[in-house]
Design a protein around this motif. Structure first.
Motif, short mmCIF file in Angstrom:
data_model
loop_
_atom_site.label_atom_id
_atom_site.label_comp_id
_atom_site.label_asym_id
_atom_site.label_seq_id
_atom_site.Cartn_x
_atom_site.Cartn_y
_atom_site.Cartn_z
N GLU A 160 0.35 7.23 -11.40
CA GLU A 160 -0.98 6.89 -11.90
C GLU A 160 -1.12 5.37 -11.84
O GLU A 160 -0.20 4.63 -12.19
CB GLU A 160 -1.12 7.35 -13.34
CG GLU A 160 -2.46 6.96 -13.98
CD GLU A 160 -2.51 7.31 -15.45
OE1 GLU A 160 -3.36 8.14 -15.83
OE2 GLU A 160 -1.71 6.75 -16.22
N LEU A 161 -2.27 4.91 -11.37
CA LEU A 161 -2.49 3.47 -11.36
C LEU A 161 -3.97 3.15 -11.49
O LEU A 161 -4.83 3.99 -11.22
CB LEU A 161 -1.93 2.83 -10.09
CG LEU A 161 -2.73 2.92 -8.79
CD1 LEU A 161 -2.32 1.81 -7.84
CD2 LEU A 161 -2.48 4.28 -8.13
N GLY A 162 -4.23 1.90 -11.87
CA GLY A 162 -5.59 1.40 -11.94
C GLY A 162 -5.85 0.47 -10.77
O GLY A 162 -5.03 -0.40 -10.48
N MET A 163 -6.99 0.64 -10.11
CA MET A 163 -7.39 -0.23 -9.01
C MET A 163 -8.45 -1.19 -9.53
O MET A 163 -9.57 -0.77 -9.87
CB MET A 163 -7.95 0.60 -7.85
CG MET A 163 -8.36 -0.22 -6.63
SD MET A 163 -6.99 -1.04 -5.79
CE MET A 163 -6.07 0.37 -5.14
N VAL A 164 -8.11 -2.46 -9.61
CA VAL A 164 -9.02 -3.48 -10.13
C VAL A 164 -9.70 -4.16 -8.94
O VAL A 164 -9.07 -4.87 -8.17
CB VAL A 164 -8.26 -4.52 -10.98
CG1 VAL A 164 -9.23 -5.57 -11.51
CG2 VAL A 164 -7.52 -3.84 -12.11
N GLY A 165 -11.01 -3.94 -8.82
CA GLY A 165 -11.76 -4.47 -7.69
C GLY A 165 -12.05 -3.38 -6.69
O GLY A 165 -11.15 -2.91 -5.99
N ARG A 175 -15.01 -2.88 -0.55
CA ARG A 175 -14.79 -1.83 0.44
C ARG A 175 -13.32 -1.47 0.61
O ARG A 175 -12.94 -0.31 0.65
CB ARG A 175 -15.39 -2.25 1.78
CG ARG A 175 -15.38 -1.13 2.82
CD ARG A 175 -16.18 -1.51 4.04
NE ARG A 175 -16.24 -0.41 5.00
CZ ARG A 175 -16.84 -0.48 6.17
NH1 ARG A 175 -17.46 -1.60 6.53
NH2 ARG A 175 -16.84 0.54 7.00
N MET A 176 -12.47 -2.51 0.68
CA MET A 176 -11.05 -2.25 0.89
C MET A 176 -10.41 -1.63 -0.34
O MET A 176 -9.63 -0.68 -0.24
CB MET A 176 -10.32 -3.53 1.28
CG MET A 176 -8.93 -3.29 1.81
SD MET A 176 -8.33 -4.76 2.69
CE MET A 176 -6.65 -4.23 3.09
N GLY A 177 -10.73 -2.15 -1.53
CA GLY A 177 -10.19 -1.57 -2.75
C GLY A 177 -10.60 -0.13 -2.94
O GLY A 177 -9.79 0.72 -3.33
N ALA A 178 -11.87 0.16 -2.66
CA ALA A 178 -12.35 1.54 -2.77
C ALA A 178 -11.65 2.45 -1.78
O ALA A 178 -11.28 3.59 -2.10
CB ALA A 178 -13.86 1.58 -2.56
N LEU A 217 -4.46 -5.16 -8.07
CA LEU A 217 -5.60 -6.07 -8.00
C LEU A 217 -6.07 -6.23 -6.56
O LEU A 217 -5.30 -6.58 -5.68
CB LEU A 217 -5.23 -7.45 -8.54
CG LEU A 217 -4.57 -7.55 -9.92
CD1 LEU A 217 -4.47 -9.02 -10.34
CD2 LEU A 217 -5.32 -6.75 -10.96
N MET A 218 -7.36 -5.98 -6.35
CA MET A 218 -8.01 -6.26 -5.06
C MET A 218 -9.23 -7.12 -5.34
O MET A 218 -10.37 -6.71 -5.16
CB MET A 218 -8.38 -4.96 -4.35
CG MET A 218 -7.20 -4.19 -3.80
SD MET A 218 -6.20 -5.11 -2.61
CE MET A 218 -7.34 -5.24 -1.24
N VAL A 219 -8.95 -8.33 -5.82
CA VAL A 219 -10.01 -9.30 -6.13
C VAL A 219 -9.83 -10.51 -5.22
O VAL A 219 -8.75 -10.74 -4.68
CB VAL A 219 -9.96 -9.71 -7.62
CG1 VAL A 219 -10.18 -8.49 -8.51
CG2 VAL A 219 -8.64 -10.38 -7.96
N VAL A 231 -11.06 -2.25 7.37
CA VAL A 231 -11.91 -1.09 7.15
C VAL A 231 -11.31 0.18 7.75
O VAL A 231 -11.79 1.28 7.45
CB VAL A 231 -13.32 -1.32 7.74
CG1 VAL A 231 -13.99 -2.51 7.05
CG2 VAL A 231 -13.27 -1.55 9.24
N TRP A 232 -10.28 0.04 8.58
CA TRP A 232 -9.67 1.22 9.22
C TRP A 232 -8.53 1.80 8.40
O TRP A 232 -7.99 2.85 8.74
CB TRP A 232 -9.16 0.83 10.61
CG TRP A 232 -10.25 0.43 11.54
CD1 TRP A 232 -10.76 -0.84 11.73
CD2 TRP A 232 -11.02 1.28 12.39
NE1 TRP A 232 -11.78 -0.82 12.65
CE2 TRP A 232 -11.96 0.47 13.07
CE3 TRP A 232 -11.00 2.65 12.65
CZ2 TRP A 232 -12.86 0.99 13.99
CZ3 TRP A 232 -11.91 3.16 13.56
CH2 TRP A 232 -12.82 2.34 14.22
N GLY A 233 -8.15 1.12 7.33
CA GLY A 233 -6.99 1.55 6.58
C GLY A 233 -7.12 2.92 5.94
O GLY A 233 -6.13 3.65 5.81
N LEU A 234 -8.32 3.30 5.52
CA LEU A 234 -8.51 4.60 4.89
C LEU A 234 -8.06 5.73 5.80
O LEU A 234 -7.36 6.65 5.38
CB LEU A 234 -9.98 4.79 4.50
CG LEU A 234 -10.37 6.15 3.91
CD1 LEU A 234 -9.57 6.44 2.65
CD2 LEU A 234 -11.87 6.20 3.61
#
Length: 302
Positions: free
Chosen positions: A3-8, A11-14, A66-68, A125-128
């Motif tokens: 389990e983790l929290g994504m801060v930010g 587009r990349m963080g999402a 963190l993705m800020v 943007v291709w990472g997903l």
């Protein structure tokens, strides 16, 4: 599963949050922008508006990614998080921070009993769909505990990521990665510019790019993307000749100078980007004036 929290939730963080969730991990996203939160809510993920709510929603020991934006935003986020977190919690900085800032932040978090990991992340943007390349810095025990996260984000569990060294090494490696990227991009751009200007051959640039994509020694994913761009707009007429930079090329050149390592290709690629933004082109105008002064060479007036 973790389990983790994504801060930010840019587009990349999402996208990273979505990829983790698809691999079975529990992800809660946080971003003050409602539209950013909707990026993951539309995919069935949970989000919260502020950091206290995120910390409260995660079970201890917590993991926050963190993705800020690099710089002051990272320090501001840490300022807000530190009073909320407890010993044993872990923060991962997945952005493009300067490695010197990373080592400074690591000392601060260590004093608070927190673990800090820096993860230089490539994939855009291709990472997903394709997975991310990750260069991870941190204590071996901490990185090993987080292995399921890196394996889920990578193209394959045993490909595309590695523990490259202590805290700071991840962002340092990503900095050099981006410097290399500057040089590669500049070489492709210059080569295709030469082809473009050979008007008597009327070269089909999209076709050339496609022919190089298979079997050629210059084939690469960057060439694949170049081929896509040329197919969309072979003349590049729809773009302004302005090339921005995120800062990592500058840091790479500065580090090369500090280490007495010659890096002429990366340096020149950075200078070419700076030159693309000189709308006045004062230096070029002055060069023309000097030629006129000493040799009477003709100049083109505005």
């Amino acid at each position: 599963m973790m389990e983790l929290g994504m801060v930010g939730l840019g587009r990349m963080g999402a996208n990273m949050a979505q990829r983790l969730a698809r691999q079975g991990h529990s992800v809660i996203g946080q971003d003050p922008d409602p539209q950013a939160r909707r990026r993951i809510e539309d995919e069935g993920l949970r989000s919260v508006a502020d950091l206290p709510a995120l910390v409260q929603a995660l079970a201890a020991p917590r993991v926050l990614w963190l993705m800020v934006p690099a710089g002051a935003a990272v320090d501001e986020t840490l300022d807000a998080l530190l009073p909320l977190l407890g010993p044993g919690d872990t923060i991962i900085d997945g952005g493009n921070s300067n490695y010197r800032d990373t080592t400074r932040r690591a000392r601060r978090l260590e004093d608070a009993g927190l673990h800090f990991v820096d993860c230089g992340t490539s994939g855009g943007v291709w990472g997903l769909a394709e997975g991310y390349s990750m260069m991870v810095g941190g204590e071996a025990e901490t990185v090993e505990r987080l292995r399921p996260i890196f394996e889920a984000l990578a193209p394959a569990p045993d490909q595309g990521w590695g523990h490259v060294g202590p805290v700071g090494a991840g962002h340092f490696t990503k900095m050099v990665h981006n410097g290399i990227e500057y040089g590669l991009m500049q070489a492709y751009a210059e080569g295709f510019a030469i082809l473009h200007h050979k008007k008597d051959f009327a070269l089909d640039l999209p076709q050339v790019a496609e022919s190089w994509r298979t079997g050629s020694v210059v084939r690469s994913w960057l060439l694949d993307l170049t081929a896509r761009a040329l197919a969309d707009d072979p003349s590049m007429a729809g773009l302004q000749p302005w090339v921005d930079d995120s800062g990592e090329g500058r840091w790479t050149v500065a580090e090369a100078i500090d280490l007495d390592v010659p890096a002429p290709v990366i340096t020149q690629a950075l200078i070419a980007r700076l030159q693309s933004r000189d709308g006045e082109a004062f230096a070029d105008r002055l060069l023309a004036a000097m030629r006129h002064q000493f040799g009477g060479h003709p100049v083109k007036t505005a």
